[in-house]
Each structure stands twice: as C-alpha cells, then as structure tokens.
Design a protein around this motif. Structure first.
Motif, PDB file in Angstrom:
ATOM      1  N   ALA A   1      33.882  -7.891  57.175  1.00 29.52           N
ATOM      2  CA  ALA A   1      34.436  -9.223  57.406  1.00 29.52           C
ATOM      3  C   ALA A   1      35.933  -9.147  57.674  1.00 29.52           C
ATOM      4  N   THR A   2      36.617  -8.281  56.944  1.00 26.99           N
ATOM      5  CA  THR A   2      38.059  -8.101  57.162  1.00 26.99           C
ATOM      6  C   THR A   2      38.319  -7.564  58.561  1.00 26.99           C
ATOM      7  N   ALA A   3      37.497  -6.605  58.995  1.00 28.79           N
ATOM      8  CA  ALA A   3      37.640  -6.063  60.352  1.00 28.79           C
ATOM      9  C   ALA A   3      37.401  -7.145  61.395  1.00 28.79           C
ATOM     10  N   MET A   4      36.450  -8.044  61.133  1.00 32.47           N
ATOM     11  CA  MET A   4      36.160  -9.151  62.052  1.00 32.47           C
ATOM     12  C   MET A   4      37.389 -10.051  62.209  1.00 32.47           C
ATOM     13  N   ILE A   5      38.003 -10.416  61.093  1.00 34.11           N
ATOM     14  CA  ILE A   5      39.177 -11.296  61.132  1.00 34.11           C
ATOM     15  C   ILE A   5      40.357 -10.590  61.795  1.00 34.11           C
ATOM     16  N   ALA A   6      40.554  -9.313  61.470  1.00 32.73           N
ATOM     17  CA  ALA A   6      41.662  -8.549  62.066  1.00 32.73           C
ATOM     18  C   ALA A   6      41.503  -8.450  63.578  1.00 32.73           C
ATOM     19  N   SER A   7      40.279  -8.223  64.045  1.00 33.65           N
ATOM     20  CA  SER A   7      40.023  -8.134  65.480  1.00 33.65           C
ATOM     21  C   SER A   7      40.340  -9.459  66.177  1.00 33.65           C
ATOM     22  N   TYR A   8      39.912 -10.544  65.555  1.00 36.23           N
ATOM     23  CA  TYR A   8      40.199 -11.867  66.128  1.00 36.23           C
ATOM     24  C   TYR A   8      41.709 -12.119  66.176  1.00 36.23           C
ATOM     25  N   LEU A   9      42.398 -11.847  65.069  1.00 37.24           N
ATOM     26  CA  LEU A   9      43.845 -12.081  65.026  1.00 37.24           C
ATOM     27  C   LEU A   9      44.582 -11.213  66.043  1.00 37.24           C
ATOM     28  N   THR A  10      44.107 -10.001  66.241  1.00 33.69           N
ATOM     29  CA  THR A  10      44.716  -9.118  67.239  1.00 33.69           C
ATOM     30  C   THR A  10      44.569  -9.721  68.628  1.00 33.69           C
ATOM     31  N   THR A  11      43.399 -10.260  68.925  1.00 39.30           N
ATOM     32  CA  THR A  11      43.177 -10.893  70.226  1.00 39.30           C
ATOM     33  C   THR A  11      44.080 -12.110  70.395  1.00 39.30           C
ATOM     34  N   GLU A  12      44.198 -12.923  69.340  1.00 41.03           N
ATOM     35  CA  GLU A  12      45.082 -14.093  69.418  1.00 41.03           C
ATOM     36  C   GLU A  12      46.543 -13.660  69.569  1.00 41.03           C
ATOM     37  N   ARG A  13      46.916 -12.568  68.950  1.00 36.89           N
ATOM     38  CA  ARG A  13      48.286 -12.057  69.096  1.00 36.89           C
ATOM     39  C   ARG A  13      48.534 -11.631  70.543  1.00 36.89           C
ATOM     40  N   GLU A  14      47.536 -10.972  71.139  1.00 37.72           N
ATOM     41  CA  GLU A  14      47.663 -10.560  72.541  1.00 37.72           C
ATOM     42  C   GLU A  14      47.772 -11.765  73.471  1.00 37.72           C
ATOM     43  N   LEU A  15      47.144 -12.872  73.090  1.00 39.65           N
ATOM     44  CA  LEU A  15      47.193 -14.098  73.894  1.00 39.65           C
ATOM     45  C   LEU A  15      48.465 -14.913  73.634  1.00 39.65           C
ATOM     46  N   GLY A  16      49.251 -14.485  72.650  1.00 42.43           N
ATOM     47  CA  GLY A  16      50.496 -15.179  72.342  1.00 42.43           C
ATOM     48  C   GLY A  16      50.327 -16.397  71.452  1.00 42.43           C
ATOM     49  N   ARG A  17      49.145 -16.559  70.854  1.00 40.67           N
ATOM     50  CA  ARG A  17      48.928 -17.726  69.989  1.00 40.67           C
ATOM     51  C   ARG A  17      49.350 -17.463  68.554  1.00 40.67           C
ATOM     52  N   ILE A  18      49.545 -16.199  68.210  1.00 40.29           N
ATOM     53  CA  ILE A  18      50.228 -15.868  66.960  1.00 40.29           C
ATOM     54  C   ILE A  18      51.340 -14.892  67.301  1.00 40.29           C
ATOM     55  N   ALA A  19      52.315 -14.802  66.439  1.00 37.71           N
ATOM     56  CA  ALA A  19      53.535 -14.043  66.714  1.00 37.71           C
ATOM     57  C   ALA A  19      53.236 -12.577  67.020  1.00 37.71           C
ATOM     58  N   ALA A  20      54.039 -12.025  67.919  1.00 38.16           N
ATOM     59  CA  ALA A  20      53.875 -10.625  68.327  1.00 38.16           C
ATOM     60  C   ALA A  20      54.036  -9.669  67.152  1.00 38.16           C
ATOM     61  N   ASP A  21      54.838 -10.077  66.156  1.00 38.38           N
ATOM     62  CA  ASP A  21      55.060  -9.193  65.001  1.00 38.38           C
ATOM     63  C   ASP A  21      54.160  -9.551  63.812  1.00 38.38           C
ATOM     64  N   ALA A  22      53.152 -10.386  64.045  1.00 41.23           N
ATOM     65  CA  ALA A  22      52.237 -10.772  62.957  1.00 41.23           C
ATOM     66  C   ALA A  22      51.506  -9.533  62.440  1.00 41.23           C
ATOM     67  N   ASP A  23      51.483  -9.372  61.132  1.00 48.42           N
ATOM     68  CA  ASP A  23      50.832  -8.226  60.496  1.00 48.42           C
ATOM     69  C   ASP A  23      49.365  -8.569  60.223  1.00 48.42           C
ATOM     70  N   VAL A  24      48.524  -8.331  61.239  1.00 48.03           N
ATOM     71  CA  VAL A  24      47.114  -8.706  61.113  1.00 48.03           C
ATOM     72  C   VAL A  24      46.402  -7.895  60.030  1.00 48.03           C
ATOM     73  N   ASP A  25      46.904  -6.685  59.758  1.00 41.29           N
ATOM     74  CA  ASP A  25      46.270  -5.854  58.733  1.00 41.29           C
ATOM     75  C   ASP A  25      46.545  -6.361  57.320  1.00 41.29           C
ATOM     76  N   THR A  26      47.508  -7.245  57.174  1.00 43.81           N
ATOM     77  CA  THR A  26      47.735  -7.917  55.894  1.00 43.81           C
ATOM     78  C   THR A  26      47.107  -9.308  55.901  1.00 43.81           C
ATOM     79  N   LEU A  27      47.218 -10.004  57.020  1.00 39.38           N
ATOM     80  CA  LEU A  27      46.656 -11.348  57.114  1.00 39.38           C
ATOM     81  C   LEU A  27      45.139 -11.350  56.937  1.00 39.38           C
ATOM     82  N   ALA A  28      44.448 -10.391  57.542  1.00 39.99           N
ATOM     83  CA  ALA A  28      42.979 -10.385  57.498  1.00 39.99           C
ATOM     84  C   ALA A  28      42.442 -10.267  56.069  1.00 39.99           C
ATOM     85  N   PRO A  29      42.862  -9.256  55.284  1.00 38.43           N
ATOM     86  CA  PRO A  29      42.335  -9.201  53.919  1.00 38.43           C
ATOM     87  C   PRO A  29      42.790 -10.372  53.048  1.00 38.43           C
ATOM     88  N   THR A  30      43.964 -10.926  53.352  1.00 35.58           N
ATOM     89  CA  THR A  30      44.430 -12.100  52.605  1.00 35.58           C
ATOM     90  C   THR A  30      43.485 -13.275  52.845  1.00 35.58           C
TER      91      THR A  30
END
Length: 199
Positions: free
Chosen positions: A131-160
């Motif tokens: 589940a954490t990998a699922m969220i991290a993958s989604y956040l990474t895609t949103e980061r690539e699309l510019g909908r979340i900050a380029a420096d967003a730490d998806v590896d911390t956000l996902a498990p949180t």
C-alpha cells in the motif's frame, strides 16, 4: 457438504470464507475448522489445496496483496485529474475499508505466517508495504505532473499517509471513519507540498 462432491473455485471460496471469519471474529478465530465451516465444505478440502493451514493463510494474504496492484493502477491513472487530496482519500478509503486492516492484524498476530511471508516481503508488513508503494508511485506521478512540489519527499509522505489511514480505520468495533475525517488527515499531511494548478 458430502465428501467427494467437487467445489467450483474451492480456493476462492475458502479465501472468501476466511475473510468473513476474519472480519466478523478477528484473527484469533481464524482456524481451518472455522474456515471450512464458513465455506460449507469438509475440512479435507482445505488440505487438498494447501500443504497446511499456514500455507493457506500465506496464500490468502498474497492473493489479497495482489489486489492492491489493481488499486495502484487505478490510482496512478487518476493522477492529473480531480484533486490530489480527493484521490488519496479515495485510495485510503478503498484500501482500508476492505479487509486490509484485518489482514494486517492477522499477519502481526501469527509468527509462522510472518516467517512464510518474509520470502516475498522481506521487510515491512505485507499489505502495508504494498500500500505504501502504491501511494508513493501515485505521489511520484503527481510530482512529475507538477501537482505536488518538485522537492516533495514521497518516501516520507507515503508511509505517513498509510500509517494515518490505518489508524483511522483500525477500530474493528466502531464503524468506519467519515469521509471528511479521512480527507482532513490527508489534506493535513500533504498541505505543504500541493501546488496550485498550472495555468
């Protein structure tokens, strides 16, 4: 069910029966006798398909973990549409509103099961790890699309997000949390990284 009568899709029927027992009575009630009684079949049916009960439980968890792949694909496909908070709220609700919370309880309560699952999930807790990998993958895609900050730490956000979502849904006796409560937690976790839409 009389001995010798074939059961169609016996594995899936046994898995579904195990889920019902798990959701209704908790991990400690999950025995081979409880599963076969719930499925309405002879105890030997389970042992014809699985080496032992721990092998059955491991296959059950892995089967349900496999369903997260479908959820992950749907979540990734939602990137760039709707709001990030709404997409994450829906994903956490779909994940934890199912049997996932009970599966985590099952895995953490059985040492032999955990040992078997270490072969496929060497670190973390099965279900939560995927589940954490699922969220991290989604956040990474949103980061690539510019909908979340380029420096967003998806590896911390996902498990949180997974940890917070699990805590919201973990009360087996109460009802599920309201959608607004889940959304509030998600929005709080991602508030610092969500970007305004590009013009």
């Amino acid at each position: 069910m009389p001995t010798g009568v074939a059961i169609r899709d016996a594995r899936e029927q046994l898995f579904d029966a195990a889920e019902r027992v798990l959701l209704r009575d908790g991990p400690s009630a999950l025995t081979s006798r409880a599963v076969t009684a719930e499925a309405g079949c002879a105890k030997g049916v389970l042992h014809r398909h699985f080496a032992d009960f721990d092998a059955f439980l491991a296959e059950l968890v892995l089967d349900r973990v496999g369903r997260i792949d479908n959820q992950a694909a749907a979540l990734r496909n939602s990137a760039g549409t709707g709001s990030v908070a709404d997409n994450l709220t829906g994903a956490l609700t779909d994940l934890f509103g199912s049997v996932a919370v009970a599966m985590v309880g099952l895995v953490t309560s059985r040492d032999d099961l955990r040992a078997r699952l270490r072969r496929t999930t060497p670190t973390g807790i099965p279900v939560l790890t995927e589940a954490t990998a699922m969220i991290a993958s989604y956040l990474t895609t949103e980061r690539e699309l510019g909908r979340i900050a380029a420096d967003a730490d998806v590896d911390t956000l996902a498990p949180t997000l997974i940890g917070a979502g699990h805590m919201l849904f973990a009360d087996r006796k109460g009802g599920p949390p309201e959608a607004g409560a889940v959304h509030k937690v998600v929005a709080t976790v991602i508030v610092g990284v969500v970007q305004a839409p590009r013009p």
